[in-house]
Design a protein around this motif. Structure first.
Motif, PDB file in Angstrom:
ATOM      1  N   LEU A   1     -11.451   1.518  -4.408  1.00  0.00           N
ATOM      2  CA  LEU A   1     -12.803   1.734  -3.904  1.00  0.00           C
ATOM      3  C   LEU A   1     -13.131   0.861  -2.700  1.00  0.00           C
ATOM      4  CD1 LEU A   1     -15.080   3.629  -4.840  1.00  0.00           C
ATOM      5  CD2 LEU A   1     -16.115   1.669  -5.991  1.00  0.00           C
ATOM      6  N   LEU A   2     -12.904  -0.441  -2.814  1.00  0.00           N
ATOM      7  CA  LEU A   2     -13.235  -1.373  -1.729  1.00  0.00           C
ATOM      8  C   LEU A   2     -12.047  -1.437  -0.771  1.00  0.00           C
ATOM      9  CD1 LEU A   2     -15.265  -3.312  -0.529  1.00  0.00           C
ATOM     10  CD2 LEU A   2     -14.409  -5.092  -2.063  1.00  0.00           C
ATOM     11  N   LEU A   3     -12.057  -0.573   0.213  1.00  0.00           N
ATOM     12  CA  LEU A   3     -10.873  -0.367   1.052  1.00  0.00           C
ATOM     13  C   LEU A   3     -10.525  -1.572   1.913  1.00  0.00           C
ATOM     14  CD1 LEU A   3     -11.282   3.366   2.130  1.00  0.00           C
ATOM     15  CD2 LEU A   3      -9.807   2.404   0.354  1.00  0.00           C
ATOM     16  N   GLN A   4     -11.490  -2.381   2.276  1.00  0.00           N
ATOM     17  CA  GLN A   4     -11.163  -3.594   3.037  1.00  0.00           C
ATOM     18  C   GLN A   4     -10.241  -4.503   2.230  1.00  0.00           C
ATOM     19  OE1 GLN A   4     -14.270  -2.381   2.595  1.00  0.00           O
ATOM     20  NE2 GLN A   4     -15.527  -2.589   4.432  1.00  0.00           N
ATOM     21  N   TYR A   5     -10.511  -4.619   0.946  1.00  0.00           N
ATOM     22  CA  TYR A   5      -9.692  -5.432   0.044  1.00  0.00           C
ATOM     23  C   TYR A   5      -8.320  -4.802  -0.142  1.00  0.00           C
ATOM     24  CZ  TYR A   5      -8.415  -7.756  -4.396  1.00  0.00           C
ATOM     25  OH  TYR A   5      -7.771  -8.453  -5.398  1.00  0.00           O
ATOM     26  N   GLU A   6      -8.301  -3.480  -0.363  1.00  0.00           N
ATOM     27  CA  GLU A   6      -7.033  -2.790  -0.609  1.00  0.00           C
ATOM     28  C   GLU A   6      -6.119  -2.847   0.612  1.00  0.00           C
ATOM     29  OE1 GLU A   6      -6.501  -2.084  -3.577  1.00  0.00           O
ATOM     30  OE2 GLU A   6      -8.524  -1.953  -4.415  1.00  0.00           O
ATOM     31  N   GLU A   7      -6.693  -2.635   1.800  1.00  0.00           N
ATOM     32  CA  GLU A   7      -5.879  -2.702   3.015  1.00  0.00           C
ATOM     33  C   GLU A   7      -5.288  -4.094   3.201  1.00  0.00           C
ATOM     34  OE1 GLU A   7      -6.360  -2.780   7.846  1.00  0.00           O
ATOM     35  OE2 GLU A   7      -7.908  -1.735   6.699  1.00  0.00           O
ATOM     36  N   ALA A   8      -6.102  -5.112   2.944  1.00  0.00           N
ATOM     37  CA  ALA A   8      -5.641  -6.486   3.144  1.00  0.00           C
ATOM     38  C   ALA A   8      -4.475  -6.837   2.228  1.00  0.00           C
ATOM     39  CB  ALA A   8      -6.796  -7.461   2.927  1.00  0.00           C
ATOM     40  N   LEU A   9      -4.381  -6.191   1.074  1.00  0.00           N
ATOM     41  CA  LEU A   9      -3.302  -6.476   0.127  1.00  0.00           C
ATOM     42  C   LEU A   9      -2.177  -5.444   0.186  1.00  0.00           C
ATOM     43  CD1 LEU A   9      -5.342  -7.759  -2.934  1.00  0.00           C
ATOM     44  CD2 LEU A   9      -3.834  -9.068  -1.437  1.00  0.00           C
ATOM     45  N   THR A  10      -2.159  -4.645   1.220  1.00  0.00           N
ATOM     46  CA  THR A  10      -1.089  -3.657   1.403  1.00  0.00           C
ATOM     47  C   THR A  10       0.041  -4.273   2.225  1.00  0.00           C
ATOM     48  OG1 THR A  10      -2.657  -1.824   1.254  1.00  0.00           O
ATOM     49  CG2 THR A  10      -0.538  -1.359   2.280  1.00  0.00           C
ATOM     50  N   ARG A  11       1.260  -4.138   1.719  1.00  0.00           N
ATOM     51  CA  ARG A  11       2.436  -4.760   2.327  1.00  0.00           C
ATOM     52  C   ARG A  11       3.550  -3.726   2.496  1.00  0.00           C
ATOM     53  NH1 ARG A  11      -1.189  -8.013   2.098  1.00  0.00           N
ATOM     54  NH2 ARG A  11      -1.144 -10.121   1.219  1.00  0.00           N
ATOM     55  N   LYS A  12       4.384  -3.942   3.494  1.00  0.00           N
ATOM     56  CA  LYS A  12       5.541  -3.076   3.710  1.00  0.00           C
ATOM     57  C   LYS A  12       6.761  -3.674   3.030  1.00  0.00           C
ATOM     58  CE  LYS A  12       7.813  -0.445   7.386  1.00  0.00           C
ATOM     59  NZ  LYS A  12       7.872  -0.200   8.847  1.00  0.00           N
ATOM     60  N   ASP A  13       7.379  -2.908   2.153  1.00  0.00           N
ATOM     61  CA  ASP A  13       8.554  -3.358   1.414  1.00  0.00           C
ATOM     62  C   ASP A  13       9.769  -3.321   2.336  1.00  0.00           C
ATOM     63  OD1 ASP A  13      10.395  -3.961  -0.562  1.00  0.00           O
ATOM     64  OD2 ASP A  13      10.578  -1.873  -1.210  1.00  0.00           O
ATOM     65  N   SER A  14      10.422  -4.463   2.506  1.00  0.00           N
ATOM     66  CA  SER A  14      11.558  -4.537   3.438  1.00  0.00           C
ATOM     67  C   SER A  14      12.771  -3.776   2.929  1.00  0.00           C
ATOM     68  CB  SER A  14      11.928  -6.003   3.685  1.00  0.00           C
ATOM     69  OG  SER A  14      12.356  -6.610   2.480  1.00  0.00           O
ATOM     70  N   ILE A  15      12.808  -3.504   1.621  1.00  0.00           N
ATOM     71  CA  ILE A  15      13.965  -2.792   1.060  1.00  0.00           C
ATOM     72  C   ILE A  15      13.884  -1.304   1.343  1.00  0.00           C
ATOM     73  CG2 ILE A  15      15.178  -2.210  -1.091  1.00  0.00           C
ATOM     74  CD1 ILE A  15      14.241  -4.921  -2.174  1.00  0.00           C
ATOM     75  N   THR A  16      12.705  -0.720   1.116  1.00  0.00           N
ATOM     76  CA  THR A  16      12.558   0.731   1.260  1.00  0.00           C
ATOM     77  C   THR A  16      11.825   1.138   2.529  1.00  0.00           C
ATOM     78  OG1 THR A  16      10.445   0.754   0.066  1.00  0.00           O
ATOM     79  CG2 THR A  16      12.475   0.949  -1.245  1.00  0.00           C
ATOM     80  N   GLY A  17      11.114   0.181   3.170  1.00  0.00           N
ATOM     81  CA  GLY A  17      10.316   0.518   4.339  1.00  0.00           C
ATOM     82  C   GLY A  17       9.013   1.218   3.991  1.00  0.00           C
ATOM     83  N   ARG A  18       8.662   1.286   2.715  1.00  0.00           N
ATOM     84  CA  ARG A  18       7.441   1.966   2.287  1.00  0.00           C
ATOM     85  C   ARG A  18       6.314   0.950   2.090  1.00  0.00           C
ATOM     86  NH1 ARG A  18       8.929   5.323  -2.865  1.00  0.00           N
ATOM     87  NH2 ARG A  18       7.078   6.541  -2.294  1.00  0.00           N
ATOM     88  N   TRP A  19       5.083   1.448   2.218  1.00  0.00           N
ATOM     89  CA  TRP A  19       3.912   0.597   2.069  1.00  0.00           C
ATOM     90  C   TRP A  19       3.425   0.628   0.623  1.00  0.00           C
ATOM     91  CZ3 TRP A  19       2.058  -2.552   5.844  1.00  0.00           C
ATOM     92  CH2 TRP A  19       2.465  -2.304   7.159  1.00  0.00           C
ATOM     93  N   TYR A  20       3.169  -0.569   0.064  1.00  0.00           N
ATOM     94  CA  TYR A  20       2.649  -0.690  -1.293  1.00  0.00           C
ATOM     95  C   TYR A  20       1.332  -1.470  -1.272  1.00  0.00           C
ATOM     96  CZ  TYR A  20       7.156   0.822  -3.206  1.00  0.00           C
ATOM     97  OH  TYR A  20       8.273   1.553  -3.521  1.00  0.00           O
ATOM     98  N   ASP A  21       0.360  -0.948  -2.008  1.00  0.00           N
ATOM     99  CA  ASP A  21      -0.856  -1.715  -2.234  1.00  0.00           C
ATOM    100  C   ASP A  21      -0.552  -2.677  -3.375  1.00  0.00           C
ATOM    101  OD1 ASP A  21      -3.318  -2.741  -2.923  1.00  0.00           O
ATOM    102  OD2 ASP A  21      -4.398  -0.844  -2.713  1.00  0.00           O
ATOM    103  N   THR A  22      -0.454  -3.957  -3.058  1.00  0.00           N
ATOM    104  CA  THR A  22      -0.003  -4.945  -4.040  1.00  0.00           C
ATOM    105  C   THR A  22      -1.152  -5.522  -4.861  1.00  0.00           C
ATOM    106  OG1 THR A  22      -0.145  -6.835  -2.514  1.00  0.00           O
ATOM    107  CG2 THR A  22       1.900  -5.546  -2.506  1.00  0.00           C
ATOM    108  N   SER A  23      -2.309  -4.861  -4.847  1.00  0.00           N
ATOM    109  CA  SER A  23      -3.419  -5.302  -5.688  1.00  0.00           C
ATOM    110  C   SER A  23      -3.259  -4.816  -7.123  1.00  0.00           C
ATOM    111  CB  SER A  23      -4.756  -4.804  -5.126  1.00  0.00           C
ATOM    112  OG  SER A  23      -4.867  -3.394  -5.262  1.00  0.00           O
ATOM    113  N   ALA A  24      -2.433  -3.789  -7.344  1.00  0.00           N
ATOM    114  CA  ALA A  24      -2.238  -3.228  -8.687  1.00  0.00           C
ATOM    115  C   ALA A  24      -0.994  -2.361  -8.668  1.00  0.00           C
ATOM    116  CB  ALA A  24      -3.448  -2.407  -9.123  1.00  0.00           C
TER     117      ALA A  24
END
Length: 502
Positions: free
Chosen positions: A280-303
């Motif tokens: 819901l709170l996209l500012q928070y979700e975006e800030a915790l989104t990281r790119k996985d160096s193994i797969t090159g995919r983006w993960y929201d690491t908040s959950a």
């Protein structure tokens, strides 16, 4: 009988532990890249963690100090991930089994987490009831149960109105402790405050540490299944049924130990436990989104799993845009307003490769809506050959304002919706794959009804006696166990098995 119970106990052990989840080996946080800055140079249809900012956003608070908001977002973007890509992939693998009919999913936890209610005991009590419920459903249904807590991030809540008026004063609605304050009802308290995102993040780290300790430190050992029962449940009929079931499992454990099976191994002493919350709170979700160096995919690491609700799942809007690009398993709330075509559009966008476990459809329709609307949706999903996990959220469609002014839900209506969910899936030949409940391990009085020690409108066990929720009413621990037994019976009915004998 002993050998069949022995086989079931082995199945229960398999559901208690698989590989990763909160029984984790922490991956190197530097394996992730930090989130990118918003960019207007994105090509049409191209996704980035910030591309949602180019879309119209609903349910997003307005922060008066944009500079301070950006500073907080930067601080969170430089913070450690809360979960890791390997754990997320483990959950997707397990959800794939639920999509294929080989497992069952249990989502459970608070309607909305709060700063004031947080404590180790509160986390433990909810975790404990989820363990009990999963054991009941595994024993009854003969399938592993995937345990997902609405925990460590379930703060923000969508609101039907952006403002509320009390005694002639109109202020912004309370949107969750990570955004603003419910009390006091003042302009200052109801103003969206970016610092509350940091406080929520800090509480999430503590919650996850507590969950990891309970999941891997011996508390979840299946030999302790009698110790999971809380005192106020012990004397109820549900507690009695649980004790009888526990005795059967313990007998099988003794037999397994006698023939040389090591009951101290991780299969019996630890459990997988995942976390999820509404995106819901996209500012928070975006800030915790990281790119996985193994797969090159983006993960929201908040959950491990994020879901979008009925108010935020619309194509073309900000929340839809954000979740379509993250690699986490996704949940989508579906009400009786959704058409089969709506659902297929969601699946085509979120899961174009039709990967089992990628999308969980969470129906919230009331019993009547399930029987009238769900069959057409299931049929189109089947005709298109789509893989989904079908989960019932029987609480959200059954709320009302009681005559004494309390917001509540009907336990009987909740159970009727679950019954309808299983009946329709049996009729359609699809797999009723899970349940999603707002519940707590506490002895609260927020949902009216129940088979034992029922919550009433008034009196010693009336709504007012222990009404503690910060948002919507929750099932208490006794009601949660009663529903778990009901679900176990429906799972047996689906598979043409006799009812439980206790």
């Amino acid at each position: 009988m002993r050998f069949s119970t022995f086989a079931l106990t082995a199945s229960i052990a398999a559901s208690v532990h698989t590989t990763d989840a909160l029984s984790m080996v922490i991956e190197n946080p530097t394996a992730f890249s930090k989130v990118s800055s918003p960019s207007s140079s994105l090509k049409l249809g191209e996704w980035s963690p910030s591309s949602w900012r180019l879309k119209e956003a609903k349910q997003i608070p307005k922060y008066p100090d944009q500079d301070h908001l950006e500073a907080i977002e930067k601080k969170l973007a430089n913070s450690a991930p809360l979960v890791f890509a390997g754990e997320v992939r483990t959950l997707e693998d397990q959800l794939a089994q639920a999509a294929l009919g080989n497992a069952f999913v249990l989502f459970g936890g608070d309607c909305a987490e709060s700063f004031d209610e947080f404590s180790t005991d509160h986390v433990r009590d909810t975790f404990r009831v989820i363990l009990q419920m999963s054991l009941i459903m595994t024993y009854g249904g003969g399938k592993p149960v995937i345990k997902i807590g609405r925990m460590a991030g379930q703060f923000a809540k969508p609101r039907s109105q952006p403002t509320e008026t009390i005694d002639g004063v109109t202020l912004p609605s309370y949107q969750g402790d990570n955004i603003n304050q419910e009390d006091p009802f003042t302009e200052e308290a109801r103003q969206a405050q970016p610092d509350r995102m940091v406080r929520a993040y800090d509480q999430c780290t503590q919650t996850l540490n507590i969950l990891r300790a309970f999941a891997t430190g011996g508390y979840a050992n299946i030999s302790r299944l009698q110790a999971w029962t809380q005192e106020f449940i012990d004397m109820t009929e549900s507690g009695s049924r649980y004790r009888k079931m526990s005795a059967k499992v313990e007998e099988s454990l003794r037999f397994m130990k006698a023939i040389g099976i090591n009951l101290d191994g991780p299969e019996f002493s630890t459990t997988d436990f995942f976390t999820a919350h509404e995106c819901l709170l996209l500012q928070y979700e975006e800030a915790l989104t990281r790119k996985d160096s193994i797969t090159g995919r983006w993960y929201d690491t908040s959950a491990h799993l994020l879901w979008v609700g009925e108010r935020t799942r619309q194509p073309g809007f900000a929340h839809f845009e954000f979740v379509r690009g993250i690699a986490n398993p996704l949940g989508v709330k579906i009400s009786d307003k959704a058409s089969p075509e709506d659902v297929i559009e969601i699946l085509d966008t979120f899961n174009p490769k039709n990967i089992p476990g990628r999308v969980t459809l969470i129906t919230r329709m009331t019993a009547k809506g399930i029987r009238e609307k769900l069959p057409a949706i299931i049929k189109m999903v089947q005709d298109k050959g789509r893989h989904v996990v079908w989960v019932s959220d029987p609480v959200h469609g059954n709320g009302y304002k009681a005559e004494n002014g309390f917001k509540t839900r009907s336990f009987d209506a909740i159970r009727e919706e679950l019954d309808a969910f299983f009946d329709v899936h049996k009729q359609m030949g699809s797999h009723a794959g899970g349940i999603h409940l707002e519940m707590t391990g506490k002895d609260v009085t927020e949902v009216v009804g129940g088979d034992n020690d029922a919550v009433t409108m008034d009196g010693d066990h009336g709504l007012a006696s222990r009404y503690e929720t910060h948002c919507d009413p929750r099932l208490n621990s006794i009601q949660s166990l009663e529903l778990a037994f009901s679900v176990a019976e429906k799972m047996r009915e689906r598979d043409d098995l006799p009812g439980l004998d206790f």
